[in-house]
Structures are given as C-alpha cells and as structure tokens.
Design a protein around this motif. Structure first.
Motif, PDB file in Angstrom:
ATOM      1  N   LEU A  31       0.814  -1.215   0.000  1.00 57.87           N
ATOM      2  CA  LEU A  31       0.000   0.000   0.000  1.00 57.87           C
ATOM      3  C   LEU A  31       0.847   1.265   0.000  1.00 57.87           C
ATOM      4  CD1 LEU A  31      -2.751   1.404   0.185  1.00 57.87           C
ATOM      5  CD2 LEU A  31      -2.633   1.128   2.674  1.00 57.87           C
ATOM      6  N   PHE A  32       1.812   1.353   0.905  1.00 53.55           N
ATOM      7  CA  PHE A  32       2.532   2.608   1.080  1.00 53.55           C
ATOM      8  C   PHE A  32       3.786   2.710   0.208  1.00 53.55           C
ATOM      9  CE2 PHE A  32       0.079   2.209   4.989  1.00 53.55           C
ATOM     10  CZ  PHE A  32      -0.495   3.460   5.077  1.00 53.55           C
ATOM     11  N   VAL A  33       4.573   1.643   0.135  1.00 57.33           N
ATOM     12  CA  VAL A  33       5.863   1.721  -0.558  1.00 57.33           C
ATOM     13  C   VAL A  33       5.704   1.470  -2.053  1.00 57.33           C
ATOM     14  CG1 VAL A  33       8.213   0.798  -0.665  1.00 57.33           C
ATOM     15  CG2 VAL A  33       7.052   1.026   1.546  1.00 57.33           C
ATOM     16  N   ASN A  34       5.092   0.345  -2.388  1.00 63.32           N
ATOM     17  CA  ASN A  34       4.955  -0.005  -3.801  1.00 63.32           C
ATOM     18  C   ASN A  34       3.938   0.872  -4.511  1.00 63.32           C
ATOM     19  OD1 ASN A  34       3.375  -1.618  -5.979  1.00 63.32           O
ATOM     20  ND2 ASN A  34       5.340  -2.687  -5.869  1.00 63.32           N
ATOM     21  N   HIS A  35       2.870   1.261  -3.820  1.00 60.68           N
ATOM     22  CA  HIS A  35       1.745   1.912  -4.497  1.00 60.68           C
ATOM     23  C   HIS A  35       1.693   3.423  -4.261  1.00 60.68           C
ATOM     24  CE1 HIS A  35      -2.660   1.395  -5.927  1.00 60.68           C
ATOM     25  NE2 HIS A  35      -2.288   2.643  -6.073  1.00 60.68           N
ATOM     26  N   LEU A  36       1.321   3.828  -3.051  1.00 60.24           N
ATOM     27  CA  LEU A  36       1.099   5.263  -2.829  1.00 60.24           C
ATOM     28  C   LEU A  36       2.368   6.084  -3.036  1.00 60.24           C
ATOM     29  CD1 LEU A  36      -1.338   5.258   0.227  1.00 60.24           C
ATOM     30  CD2 LEU A  36      -1.880   5.596  -2.189  1.00 60.24           C
ATOM     31  N   ALA A  37       3.508   5.551  -2.621  1.00 60.19           N
ATOM     32  CA  ALA A  37       4.755   6.301  -2.814  1.00 60.19           C
ATOM     33  C   ALA A  37       5.045   6.526  -4.288  1.00 60.19           C
ATOM     34  CB  ALA A  37       5.921   5.571  -2.153  1.00 60.19           C
ATOM     35  N   GLU A  38       4.759   5.531  -5.119  1.00 61.52           N
ATOM     36  CA  GLU A  38       5.058   5.654  -6.542  1.00 61.52           C
ATOM     37  C   GLU A  38       4.078   6.576  -7.258  1.00 61.52           C
ATOM     38  OE1 GLU A  38       7.865   4.090  -8.264  1.00 61.52           O
ATOM     39  OE2 GLU A  38       8.306   4.285  -6.130  1.00 61.52           O
ATOM     40  N   VAL A  39       2.800   6.500  -6.904  1.00 63.04           N
ATOM     41  CA  VAL A  39       1.838   7.414  -7.521  1.00 63.04           C
ATOM     42  C   VAL A  39       2.095   8.844  -7.036  1.00 63.04           C
ATOM     43  CG1 VAL A  39      -0.611   7.953  -7.860  1.00 63.04           C
ATOM     44  CG2 VAL A  39       0.138   5.564  -7.755  1.00 63.04           C
ATOM     45  N   ALA A  40       2.443   8.998  -5.759  1.00 63.74           N
ATOM     46  CA  ALA A  40       2.782  10.326  -5.252  1.00 63.74           C
ATOM     47  C   ALA A  40       3.968  10.910  -6.006  1.00 63.74           C
ATOM     48  CB  ALA A  40       3.092  10.256  -3.754  1.00 63.74           C
ATOM     49  N   ALA A  41       4.969  10.082  -6.279  1.00 63.37           N
ATOM     50  CA  ALA A  41       6.137  10.558  -7.023  1.00 63.37           C
ATOM     51  C   ALA A  41       5.745  11.008  -8.426  1.00 63.37           C
ATOM     52  CB  ALA A  41       7.199   9.466  -7.088  1.00 63.37           C
ATOM     53  N   ALA A  42       4.805  10.293  -9.045  1.00 64.45           N
ATOM     54  CA  ALA A  42       4.362  10.676 -10.383  1.00 64.45           C
ATOM     55  C   ALA A  42       3.593  11.993 -10.358  1.00 64.45           C
ATOM     56  CB  ALA A  42       3.503   9.567 -10.986  1.00 64.45           C
ATOM     57  N   VAL A  43       2.792  12.202  -9.310  1.00 67.10           N
ATOM     58  CA  VAL A  43       2.095  13.489  -9.170  1.00 67.10           C
ATOM     59  C   VAL A  43       3.115  14.601  -8.963  1.00 67.10           C
ATOM     60  CG1 VAL A  43       0.470  14.822  -7.763  1.00 67.10           C
ATOM     61  CG2 VAL A  43      -0.008  12.415  -8.271  1.00 67.10           C
ATOM     62  N   ALA A  44       4.119  14.350  -8.140  1.00 65.99           N
ATOM     63  CA  ALA A  44       5.153  15.359  -7.889  1.00 65.99           C
ATOM     64  C   ALA A  44       5.998  15.626  -9.128  1.00 65.99           C
ATOM     65  CB  ALA A  44       6.039  14.921  -6.723  1.00 65.99           C
ATOM     66  N   ASP A  45       6.134  14.655 -10.019  1.00 66.39           N
ATOM     67  CA  ASP A  45       6.820  14.923 -11.281  1.00 66.39           C
ATOM     68  C   ASP A  45       6.114  16.030 -12.057  1.00 66.39           C
ATOM     69  OD1 ASP A  45       8.701  12.976 -10.787  1.00 66.39           O
ATOM     70  OD2 ASP A  45       7.793  11.478 -12.095  1.00 66.39           O
ATOM     71  N   LEU A  46       4.784  16.036 -11.987  1.00 68.18           N
ATOM     72  CA  LEU A  46       4.002  17.060 -12.692  1.00 68.18           C
ATOM     73  C   LEU A  46       4.017  18.383 -11.948  1.00 68.18           C
ATOM     74  CD1 LEU A  46       0.835  14.964 -13.683  1.00 68.18           C
ATOM     75  CD2 LEU A  46       2.780  15.567 -15.135  1.00 68.18           C
ATOM     76  N   HIS A  47       3.957  18.323 -10.608  1.00 71.48           N
ATOM     77  CA  HIS A  47       3.860  19.533  -9.780  1.00 71.48           C
ATOM     78  C   HIS A  47       4.805  19.395  -8.587  1.00 71.48           C
ATOM     79  CE1 HIS A  47       0.359  20.712 -12.138  1.00 71.48           C
ATOM     80  NE2 HIS A  47      -0.158  19.514 -11.924  1.00 71.48           N
ATOM     81  N   PRO A  48       6.102  19.662  -8.789  1.00 73.40           N
ATOM     82  CA  PRO A  48       7.093  19.423  -7.729  1.00 73.40           C
ATOM     83  C   PRO A  48       6.808  20.152  -6.425  1.00 73.40           C
ATOM     84  CG  PRO A  48       8.176  19.777  -9.838  1.00 73.40           C
ATOM     85  CD  PRO A  48       6.726  20.084 -10.042  1.00 73.40           C
ATOM     86  N   ALA A  49       6.148  21.293  -6.479  1.00 73.21           N
ATOM     87  CA  ALA A  49       5.894  22.042  -5.252  1.00 73.21           C
ATOM     88  C   ALA A  49       4.951  21.300  -4.310  1.00 73.21           C
ATOM     89  CB  ALA A  49       5.310  23.412  -5.590  1.00 73.21           C
ATOM     90  N   LEU A  50       4.227  20.316  -4.816  1.00 74.76           N
ATOM     91  CA  LEU A  50       3.279  19.567  -3.979  1.00 74.76           C
ATOM     92  C   LEU A  50       3.934  18.438  -3.197  1.00 74.76           C
ATOM     93  CD1 LEU A  50       0.211  19.050  -6.375  1.00 74.76           C
ATOM     94  CD2 LEU A  50       0.404  20.681  -4.487  1.00 74.76           C
TER      95      LEU A  50
END
Length: 529
Positions: A451-470
C-alpha cells in the motif's frame, strides 16, 4: 487520455533500476547514500565503490527519481558507468554481503535488458490501443523500478513477443475439447459459457489454454496419448481475440468482458507463472469468502468464480492447463486505469488526465485517490483479517471524464491472503489452507509494503513529477487520511504515524538468493508520515 511514453532506452532503464535496488537494499540501510547538489551518491559498503546519478528532484519519502548519467568514481574523476558495470558491481557487493555467489544473476539482468530493447523495437510504429483501459495495461515498457531484472522472461524474444502486452500483442487462445470424465473444475462452471468457444463434440467441454503454454507442453507423453485416444482433441487457435494484460499470462477478452488467467510455465521476473493446483482451488475458495466482505467495503474486487483444467495422469498437465476465469471491467463506474500506468515515470498516463492540469486540481485528485485506496485495504485487514495485495499491478482506479478518481478496484486472488486464526478453514486441504493464509505479522508487512511503498509512494512521485511544489504536501495528505480512517488507534497504524520505518520488499536480495517470491524479505526504508 494520453498513454504515450517519454524517451527511454534499454541501457538507461536497466542501469537506473539496478541503482534503485542498490540504494534501497544495500546502501541506504548502511547509511551510504547522500545528496551532492543535483546528484545522488551511493557507496557500496563492502566493495568501497562510489556511484552517482542525477536527481530529477529532491527525494521525498521512500522513492526517488534517479536519471542519467550514471558514473563511477575512479581515482580523482567520475567516469561513465554502463549497466553491465553496475550489474557486475552489484554482484560483487552481494557476494561479499552474503558469502555466496550467484552465477545466474548477470544473465538475468542481461536478459531483462535484451527484452526491454526488443519491446521498444516492437512498439515502434504500432498504434496504441484505442481503449484507455487496455492501453494502460499494456504500457509498462520498463517494468518495476525496484527490481534488478524487471523484464526478464524465459525464452528468446521471438518466443514471447507474439504474446507480450508491452508489444501490444493480441492473439486467439488455443482451444482443447476435453472429454467430460477428464475435466477437473471448480466454482461456477457456467462462467466459461460466456466465452465464444469453438464447438465441441457431445460429451466434451471446451478449455482455452495459452498458445505458448500448449507449445511448451505438447511433447508430454500423457498429452500425446490423450490426443491419440481422443480423450483430448486439439481444436487449434480460435474463439475471440484476447489481449494480454500487464501480468503477461492473464488476458482480457473484450467480447465476453472477462479475463482468463492462464497457466504459463515460464519465469517472468521472479516466478514461474504456473497455476498450481492449490492456487486453482484457493481462488474459488477466496472468491466465495470475500464477496460478503467486499459488500461492506467502498471498493470492488474482481471475482474469480471458476477454474477448469484437464485431469490426466500427469500433474504437469493438471497445473499447466489450469485456467481461471476472472470478472471483467465493463460494469465498473467510470473508466478503469491500471495504477501502475499512472505511476510509470516513463509514461504520460497521469499527465493526460485533465484533473491534474493545475497544482490545485492535482491536490484534489490525490486526496480522492488516497481515500479510495487506503481505507478499504485497512478495513479488509483490521476488521476482517483479509490481506489484500494492493501493489500497482493489482489495482485499477476508475476515473470520470476529467480523470478524477471514482472507485478503487482490487484483483488477483493469488496474492490475497487470510490472517491465520481469523477464519474457519476446517475441511480445507492443508496445501490450500497454507497457500491462502499469512500470519498476522507477515500479513501486516505485506499490506504496508504494497500500500505505502509499492503503491502510494510511486503514484505520489508521479504526481510530484508534474507539480514538484506539492511533493511534501502529498504525504501530509496521506497522514490526514490515515489519521481520519477510523483506525488511528490500532497499534500498527499508530506505529506508522509515529514514523516506524516502512518495510520495502527486497527484490534484489531475493533474486540474488534465488528465493521464491513468497519468501522474499524486507528492508527498512524511510517513512515520511
């Protein structure tokens, strides 16, 4: 919805995946990782070698974005380091760390790199799948970012490219007509009726098998005898077109809106993808047990109502031709997209969703995504003793026309387990019971990692790729969701909120030790909560 790819080369993707593994499993646990301006430096603690790569942005949480060039410190200078050199260094470090060698390791890395190169060549000029869902399933060109050989698969590219989802393959199943007294099946046999199977003679039942698997088993003496005696009849390729999904052996049948999970005696990344007899029975068992659980969860589970195979005097054939039917996606609310495609750093699936066009929209999108994913997984485990496996390839997120998350959908009962002692499994065969059960600690580690390492961390990183300030705000959102989930008083959740390290699956060490995927261990990694 865009599902194209950023520029990626087989050499760079292989090198970065190896570095990701070294950072997570070897260097970070020994505090041998540090930032140097816009680069990340890592030191192999036993070999004493220093490597570095570029950082797309500062890391937050248990994931990071390494980019070329990759370099090795030699004397007073940094020199380019290719994937072969990194693989050799990783092998040397692991041999020193474990005291044993693994001569298979370099070949596995090489095979993965060769496969990735073949995939990239095969995709060139081939139109993308027009269905956004199928396109997401078949977009994972580079594979798992934290695996040393994410695209390794048995056989030469010519053997598997006709069946490769990344190459946008489609094909027809190989159909067998099996005499009724030689059929073994479980669950709702009518589930197979929705398939447009070729006609079979009276007294026979149709069985779809993977064409590659049929070729692998065709020389088995028992099968040849059954074909000669008419117990089994080979109907050849036929029926509806099927489309391989991200797992390779599971195919989507759009005409029937079903999935077929084929058995495939081929090693793909860690495992030979065979449906063992206890996994066939376990799927039907779990399907029945989990339907009432999911009736009370704000999420969906794709049912696996039936399996069918041949019952002949050869266990390899029983398991090798075992096929599981899985529920389709047509009735889901919104458009389903594979979570792994949304998290893919080499893809643009996330950037193609209008809801993420602005930082404010991306923050709202992430808040919805976290709530829809996190609470059902916690409720399943803490309230019902069900260990879901919500890694990126086992979760679909349905989205509306703007790309806003609507509902999380979980799949693949092979990875779903029951907490030992929480369920009455009397009467279930020992091997099936062992296959569907985890003890509480192992189950919790699996939930937290997926849940946290494989999934949410990776999707969060992809969102931050688009909007680093978040970037840092994304983990504050996860903390708020966890605090407000109704489970903040449970000991395991309290520990997470207090900052206990996340368990990260040790894919590199598992490959080095030649361990089964089920036996893979964990290493501690940063908890940003």
């Amino acid at each position: 919805m865009l599902l194209t790819h950023r520029t990626v080369t087989a050499d760079d993707a292989t090198a970065i995946a190896l570095l990701n593994c070294l950072v997570r499993e070897v260097c970070a646990p020994d505090r041998q990782v540090w930032r140097d301006g816009g680069r990340l430096v890592l030191r192999l603690p036993r070999a004493g070698v220093r490597l570095r790569a570029g950082l797309a942005r500062p890391p937050v949480g248990p994931t990071f974005r390494l980019v070329p060039p990759v370099e090795e410190r030699r004397g007073d200078a940094w020199e380019p380091a290719g994937w072969e050199r990194i693989a050799d260094l990783a092998a040397g470090e692991l041999e020193l760390a474990t005291g044993r060698a693994n001569p298979e390791f370099p070949a596995q890395v090489r095979d993965s790199r060769t496969a990735l190169d073949a995939i990239l060549a095969a995709r060139a000029g081939v139109p993308d799948d027009p269905d956004p869902y199928l396109a997401s399933e078949r977009s994972l060109v580079a594979g798992h970012r934290f695996h040393p050989s994410p695209k390794a698969r048995q056989g030469a590219p010519a053997d598997w490219l006709p069946y490769a989802p990344e190459a946008r393959a489609r094909f027809r199943a190989r159909w067998l007509a099996v005499r009724a007294d030689a059929v073994a099946e479980g669950g709702d046999a009518g589930a197979f009726a929705a398939l447009d199977a070729p006609p079979v003679p009276p007294g026979y039942r149709p069985l779809p098998v993977h064409p590659w698997q049929f070729a692998l088993l065709a020389a088995r003496p028992v099968l040849r005898r059954a074909l000669a005696d008419g117990v089994v009849r080979d109907l050849g390729a036929g029926g509806p077109l099927v489309y391989p999904t991200s797992s390779v052996r599971t195919v989507h049948v759009p005409d029937a809106d079903l999935f077929l999970k084929f058995s495939l005696d081929v090693r793909i990344t860690n495992c030979v993808r065979k449906n063992a007899w206890y996994e066939l029975e376990g799927a039907v068992l779990l399907d029945g047990l989990l339907r009432p659980v999911f009736a009370g969860l704000d999420a969906d589970l794709l049912a696996e109502p039936a399996y069918r195979t041949v019952s002949l005097a050869d266990p390899r054939l029983y398991e090798g031709f075992g096929t599981i039917v899985r529920q389709g996606v047509r009735g889901l609310p919104g458009t389903p997209l594979l979570a792994a495609a949304l998290a893919d750093p080499y893809g643009t699936a996330l950037a193609g969703l209008p809801a993420l066009a602005s930082p404010d929209g991306a923050a709202r999108w992430w808040d919805a995504y976290v709530r829809l994913t996190l609470r059902p997984v916690l409720a399943a485990y803490l309230d019902h003793g069900v260990v879901l496996e919500p890694h990126l390839q086992n979760v679909l997120m349905t989205v509306d026309d703007d790309g806003m998350p609507v509902r999380a959908v979980f799949r693949d009962l092979e990875g779903t387990k029951l907490t030992a002692g929480r369920w009455d499994l009397r009467g279930v065969p020992d091997a099936v019971r062992a296959a569907v059960s985890y003890d509480a600690e192992r189950g919790w580690n699996r939930v937290v990692y997926c849940l946290f390492v494989n999934h949410l961390a990776e999707v969060a990183a992809a969102v931050a790729d688009l909007h680093p300030a978040l970037d840092r705000d994304l983990w504050r959102t996860v903390r708020r969701a966890l605090t407000g989930s109704g489970y903040a008083d449970r000991p395991g959740v309290r520990a997470l909120l207090a900052g206990v390290p996340f368990p990260a699956k040790a894919n590199l060490r598992a490959r080095w030790g030649r361990d089964a995927d089920r036996a893979a261990g964990y290493v501690p990694t940063l908890n940003p909560l």
